[in-house]
Design a protein around this motif. Structure first.
Motif, short mmCIF file in Angstrom:
data_model
loop_
_atom_site.label_atom_id
_atom_site.label_comp_id
_atom_site.label_asym_id
_atom_site.label_seq_id
_atom_site.Cartn_x
_atom_site.Cartn_y
_atom_site.Cartn_z
N ASN A 144 0.96 -1.34 0.10
CA ASN A 144 -0.29 -0.69 -0.20
C ASN A 144 0.84 1.28 0.14
O ASN A 144 1.99 0.97 1.09
N ASP A 145 0.44 2.32 -1.33
CA ASP A 145 1.15 3.24 -0.86
C ASP A 145 1.41 4.45 0.53
O ASP A 145 -0.24 3.91 0.78
N PRO A 146 2.15 4.83 0.83
CA PRO A 146 1.71 5.61 1.77
C PRO A 146 0.96 6.38 1.93
O PRO A 146 0.19 7.49 0.76
N VAL A 147 -0.69 7.30 3.24
CA VAL A 147 -1.23 7.79 2.91
C VAL A 147 -0.72 9.66 2.85
O VAL A 147 -0.28 9.75 3.50
N PHE A 148 -0.85 10.71 2.08
CA PHE A 148 -0.75 11.44 2.01
C PHE A 148 -0.42 12.53 3.05
O PHE A 148 0.52 13.19 3.36
N SER A 149 -1.42 12.38 3.83
CA SER A 149 -2.04 13.11 4.33
C SER A 149 -1.46 12.68 6.21
O SER A 149 -0.33 14.09 7.00
N GLU A 150 -0.88 11.77 6.15
CA GLU A 150 0.34 11.22 7.33
C GLU A 150 1.63 11.60 6.89
O GLU A 150 2.57 11.74 7.66
N GLN A 151 1.65 11.78 5.37
CA GLN A 151 3.48 11.67 4.86
C GLN A 151 3.91 13.47 5.46
O GLN A 151 4.62 13.44 5.64
N GLN A 152 2.77 14.48 5.25
CA GLN A 152 2.26 15.51 5.28
C GLN A 152 2.30 15.66 6.60
O GLN A 152 3.46 16.65 7.25
N GLN A 153 2.10 15.24 7.79
CA GLN A 153 2.20 15.79 8.76
C GLN A 153 3.48 14.81 9.36
O GLN A 153 4.15 16.15 9.98
N SER A 322 19.65 9.72 7.48
CA SER A 322 20.08 9.47 8.24
C SER A 322 18.99 9.14 9.76
O SER A 322 17.92 8.80 8.60
N HIS A 323 19.36 9.02 10.64
CA HIS A 323 19.25 8.15 11.32
C HIS A 323 18.17 9.29 12.11
O HIS A 323 18.33 10.67 12.69
N PRO A 324 16.98 8.61 12.58
CA PRO A 324 16.00 7.66 12.30
C PRO A 324 15.40 7.69 11.20
O PRO A 324 15.05 8.95 11.12
N LYS A 325 15.72 6.49 10.80
CA LYS A 325 15.88 6.21 9.10
C LYS A 325 13.97 7.46 8.82
O LYS A 325 13.46 7.68 8.53
N ASN A 326 12.77 6.67 10.18
CA ASN A 326 11.10 6.92 9.22
C ASN A 326 10.99 8.59 9.86
O ASN A 326 10.06 8.70 9.57
N GLU A 327 12.22 8.86 10.71
CA GLU A 327 12.05 10.57 10.43
C GLU A 327 13.12 11.17 9.63
O GLU A 327 12.78 12.53 9.56
N HIS A 328 13.56 10.21 8.46
CA HIS A 328 14.36 11.02 7.91
C HIS A 328 13.97 10.56 5.93
O HIS A 328 14.62 11.31 5.28
N THR A 329 12.74 9.73 5.97
CA THR A 329 12.15 9.45 4.47
C THR A 329 11.03 9.57 4.56
O THR A 329 10.22 9.59 5.58
N PHE A 330 10.69 9.92 3.67
CA PHE A 330 9.50 10.17 3.10
C PHE A 330 9.29 10.28 0.95
O PHE A 330 9.84 9.96 0.40
N TYR A 331 7.49 9.36 1.58
CA TYR A 331 6.81 9.79 -0.19
C TYR A 331 6.02 10.03 -0.21
O TYR A 331 5.00 10.53 0.69
#
Length: 347
Positions: A144-153, A322-331
């Motif tokens: 599933n592609d990431p939800v736009f609103s979640e990635q924007q937040q 950079s680390h942490p990855k989930n705070e530095h990588t967006f789609y």
């Protein structure tokens, strides 16, 4: 008249077959396996002929290629014995399915598609298709592609809000370098949307005069279009003048080397150093690439954020961020969505 002629033909053919001492090939008649088919199956004469043909061509066990397979049954247990008609020679036993592929925070799996496998324990490994339930050694499912609103937040929380100067809540001065993909995987108007997104971010960050902003674009070669400018003044106007032409393939290693050299030229300061990469590239993180990344992140203390789009390879881009990855990588799905995200950010 026609029916009478057919009957006479069948009677003659039955006598002919009875008088023939050896095998007789019936040319032009439809055949399934080793049996001839007749249109008048209910006719007494055709039944007699069928029996005669069967006596001349006795049935033999069908080969594996002729053996009919049963349709796949999704409800069949993975460890059940899958059998076909025709004997235990085609009995198959499958192992349990393995777990689905690795999960990540963006697509919930590694390469946009998750897979799982199972092994054939008992049966014909050369012709597994004769197994009841089919010959599935591997199954795939889309992520599933990431939800736009979640990635924007997330982008607003971990990138935008940590840089923006907000009244009395004074932030640390920054050296911000935008690194924008301009390869031929993008149309000129899509590249233009990425540039507009960077211009929008520059305006909304409201950086002070003690901060610096730069922008580089890359494909096979990398060009530092806007060197570091104090306070980011007039950066949006300079971005608007950049040529929208796209060309070549991505050379991410060269792009990171140019960024490293750009940060080196800046005099030591207590500024927070940030690199924001916008790309759909699938970089190879070889030894040379890792060396450049170490110089950027460890020696120069550059914090790397990555915004991916289109068919980006998340696992490869996470090796850059950079680390942490989930705070530095967006789609985001496309450059249009990147521009939309930047427009939605509140000053």
């Amino acid at each position: 008249m026609f029916a009478f002629s057919i009957d006479r033909l069948l009677i003659g053919l039955s006598f002919l077959l009875a008088a023939t001492p050896g095998p007789l090939v019936l040319c032009g008649l439809p055949k399934r396996g080793n049996q001839y088919l007749f249109s008048y199956r209910e006719n007494t004469y055709s039944k007699a002929i069928q029996r005669l043909v069967e006596s001349i061509y006795p049935d033999k066990e069908p080969t594996a290629s002729e053996q009919p397979t049963q349709p796949s049954d999704p409800q069949t247990p993975a460890n059940a014995s899958d059998k076909t008609q025709g004997g235990s020679r085609y009995d198959c036993t499958w192992a349990e399915w393995s777990d689905w592929g690795p999960k990540t925070t963006l697509f919930r799996c590694g390469h946009r598609v998750r897979t799982r496998q199972r092994k054939l324990i008992q049966g014909s490994t050369e012709h597994p298709s004769v197994c009841y339930g089919g010959a599935k050694h591997e199954e795939k499912t889309d992520c599933n592609d990431p939800v736009f609103s979640e990635q924007q937040q997330l982008f607003d929380k971990y990138f935008f809000r940590t840089i923006k100067h907000n009244g009395s809540q004074r932030r640390r001065p920054v050296e911000l370098l935008f690194l924008v993909d301009r390869t031929n995987s993008l149309q000129p108007h899509e590249f233009g949307r990425l540039l507009k997104a960077t211009a929008e971010l520059t305006k909304k960050l409201q950086l002070g005069n003690d901060s610096r902003v730069a922008l580089a674009t890359f494909s096979r070669n990398t060009h530092l279009d806007i060197p570091f400018t104090e306070g980011g003044s007039n950066v949006a106007e300079k971005i608007a003048k950049i040529d929208r032409k796209t060309t070549g393939i991505a050379n991410v290693q060269n792009a990171l080397e140019v960024c490293r050299n750009a940060f080196k030229k800046e005099r030591p300061h207590k500024r927070r150093r940030i690199l924001l990469l916008l790309t759909d590239a699938k970089p190879k993180t070889d030894v040379k690439m890792k060396k450049v990344l170490d110089e950027l992140q460890l020696e120069q203390e550059v914090e790397i954020f990555v915004v991916g789009f289109f068919n980006m390879d998340e696992l490869k881009l996470r090796e850059i961020s950079s680390h942490p990855k989930n705070e530095h990588t967006f789609y985001f799905k496309s450059p249009r969505h990147v521009r939309r995200m930047a427009s939605n950010l509140i000053k």
